[in-house]
Motif scaffolding. Structure first.
Motif, PDB file in Angstrom:
ATOM      1  N   ILE A  65       2.496   2.946   5.572  1.00 40.36           N
ATOM      2  CA  ILE A  65       3.566   3.046   6.571  1.00 40.36           C
ATOM      3  C   ILE A  65       3.051   2.642   7.945  1.00 40.36           C
ATOM      4  O   ILE A  65       3.716   1.913   8.685  1.00 40.36           O
ATOM      5  N   LEU A  66       1.853   3.088   8.305  1.00 43.22           N
ATOM      6  CA  LEU A  66       1.283   2.712   9.601  1.00 43.22           C
ATOM      7  C   LEU A  66       1.038   1.212   9.697  1.00 43.22           C
ATOM      8  O   LEU A  66       1.284   0.600  10.745  1.00 43.22           O
ATOM      9  N   LEU A  67       0.560   0.610   8.617  1.00 39.36           N
ATOM     10  CA  LEU A  67       0.368  -0.845   8.618  1.00 39.36           C
ATOM     11  C   LEU A  67       1.695  -1.578   8.757  1.00 39.36           C
ATOM     12  O   LEU A  67       1.780  -2.596   9.449  1.00 39.36           O
ATOM     13  N   ALA A  68       2.727  -1.077   8.121  1.00 39.14           N
ATOM     14  CA  ALA A  68       4.034  -1.718   8.233  1.00 39.14           C
ATOM     15  C   ALA A  68       4.595  -1.585   9.649  1.00 39.14           C
ATOM     16  O   ALA A  68       5.221  -2.512  10.168  1.00 39.14           O
ATOM     17  N   LEU A  69       4.366  -0.437  10.274  1.00 40.75           N
ATOM     18  CA  LEU A  69       4.893  -0.218  11.616  1.00 40.75           C
ATOM     19  C   LEU A  69       4.149  -1.006  12.683  1.00 40.75           C
ATOM     20  O   LEU A  69       4.757  -1.546  13.608  1.00 40.75           O
ATOM     21  N   PHE A  70       2.844  -1.062  12.578  1.00 39.93           N
ATOM     22  CA  PHE A  70       2.043  -1.684  13.610  1.00 39.93           C
ATOM     23  C   PHE A  70       1.547  -3.079  13.258  1.00 39.93           C
ATOM     24  O   PHE A  70       0.748  -3.655  13.979  1.00 39.93           O
ATOM     25  N   LEU A  93       0.829  -1.203   0.000  1.00 42.03           N
ATOM     26  CA  LEU A  93       0.000   0.000   0.000  1.00 42.03           C
ATOM     27  C   LEU A  93       0.863   1.253   0.000  1.00 42.03           C
ATOM     28  O   LEU A  93       0.549   2.237  -0.677  1.00 42.03           O
ATOM     29  N   ALA A  94       1.966   1.230   0.722  1.00 39.67           N
ATOM     30  CA  ALA A  94       2.868   2.383   0.769  1.00 39.67           C
ATOM     31  C   ALA A  94       3.509   2.630  -0.599  1.00 39.67           C
ATOM     32  O   ALA A  94       3.666   3.778  -1.009  1.00 39.67           O
ATOM     33  N   VAL A  95       3.840   1.577  -1.301  1.00 47.40           N
ATOM     34  CA  VAL A  95       4.437   1.722  -2.633  1.00 47.40           C
ATOM     35  C   VAL A  95       3.421   2.307  -3.607  1.00 47.40           C
ATOM     36  O   VAL A  95       3.729   3.243  -4.356  1.00 47.40           O
ATOM     37  N   ALA A  96       2.203   1.792  -3.582  1.00 50.00           N
ATOM     38  CA  ALA A  96       1.156   2.325  -4.453  1.00 50.00           C
ATOM     39  C   ALA A  96       0.865   3.789  -4.115  1.00 50.00           C
ATOM     40  O   ALA A  96       0.672   4.617  -5.014  1.00 50.00           O
ATOM     41  N   GLY A  97       0.843   4.113  -2.849  1.00 52.05           N
ATOM     42  CA  GLY A  97       0.626   5.491  -2.440  1.00 52.05           C
ATOM     43  C   GLY A  97       1.744   6.401  -2.901  1.00 52.05           C
ATOM     44  O   GLY A  97       1.509   7.526  -3.331  1.00 52.05           O
ATOM     45  N   GLY A  98       2.965   5.917  -2.805  1.00 51.64           N
ATOM     46  CA  GLY A  98       4.104   6.695  -3.276  1.00 51.64           C
ATOM     47  C   GLY A  98       4.043   6.960  -4.771  1.00 51.64           C
ATOM     48  O   GLY A  98       4.343   8.061  -5.233  1.00 51.64           O
ATOM     49  N   VAL A  99       3.627   5.952  -5.522  1.00 51.98           N
ATOM     50  CA  VAL A  99       3.496   6.115  -6.978  1.00 51.98           C
ATOM     51  C   VAL A  99       2.407   7.124  -7.303  1.00 51.98           C
ATOM     52  O   VAL A  99       2.588   8.006  -8.166  1.00 51.98           O
ATOM     53  N   LEU A 100       1.262   7.034  -6.641  1.00 50.50           N
ATOM     54  CA  LEU A 100       0.180   7.995  -6.882  1.00 50.50           C
ATOM     55  C   LEU A 100       0.590   9.412  -6.496  1.00 50.50           C
ATOM     56  O   LEU A 100       0.290  10.372  -7.216  1.00 50.50           O
ATOM     57  N   LEU A 101       1.254   9.547  -5.380  1.00 45.85           N
ATOM     58  CA  LEU A 101       1.709  10.859  -4.932  1.00 45.85           C
ATOM     59  C   LEU A 101       2.706  11.449  -5.922  1.00 45.85           C
ATOM     60  O   LEU A 101       2.616  12.622  -6.289  1.00 45.85           O
ATOM     61  N   PHE A 102       3.651  10.637  -6.374  1.00 47.97           N
ATOM     62  CA  PHE A 102       4.637  11.088  -7.356  1.00 47.97           C
ATOM     63  C   PHE A 102       3.955  11.507  -8.657  1.00 47.97           C
ATOM     64  O   PHE A 102       4.279  12.547  -9.237  1.00 47.97           O
ATOM     65  N   THR A 103       2.980  10.716  -9.109  1.00 51.40           N
ATOM     66  CA  THR A 103       2.248  11.039 -10.327  1.00 51.40           C
ATOM     67  C   THR A 103       1.501  12.358 -10.188  1.00 51.40           C
ATOM     68  O   THR A 103       1.500  13.182 -11.101  1.00 51.40           O
TER      69      THR A 103
END
Length: 63
Positions: free
Chosen positions: A51-56, A2-12
């Motif tokens: 990021i929150l899912l990865a941390l917790f 999810l963090a990777v997909a979010g990063g791609v969308l944010l970058f786009t």
């Protein structure tokens, strides 16, 4: 994931803000297009959620 997909969308979305049509729309209307706004906001939210899912742990080990 999810963090990777979010990063791609944010970058786009951030790259779209620099386009010629986006600048022209912002000059005329005073704000970004709805699609660019959704890319930036959705990408940021997905990145933070991932990021929150990865941390917790996302619920691992709670059964």
């Amino acid at each position: 994931m999810l963090a990777v997909a979010g990063g791609v969308l944010l970058f786009t979305g951030l790259k779209a803000r620099d386009s010629l049509t986006e600048r022209a729309t912002e000059l005329i209307t005073g704000r970004n297009t709805e699609q660019t706004t959704l890319y930036v906001a959705g990408g940021g939210a997905a990145l933070v959620g991932g990021i929150l899912l990865a941390l917790f742990g996302g619920g691992r080990g709670r059964r």
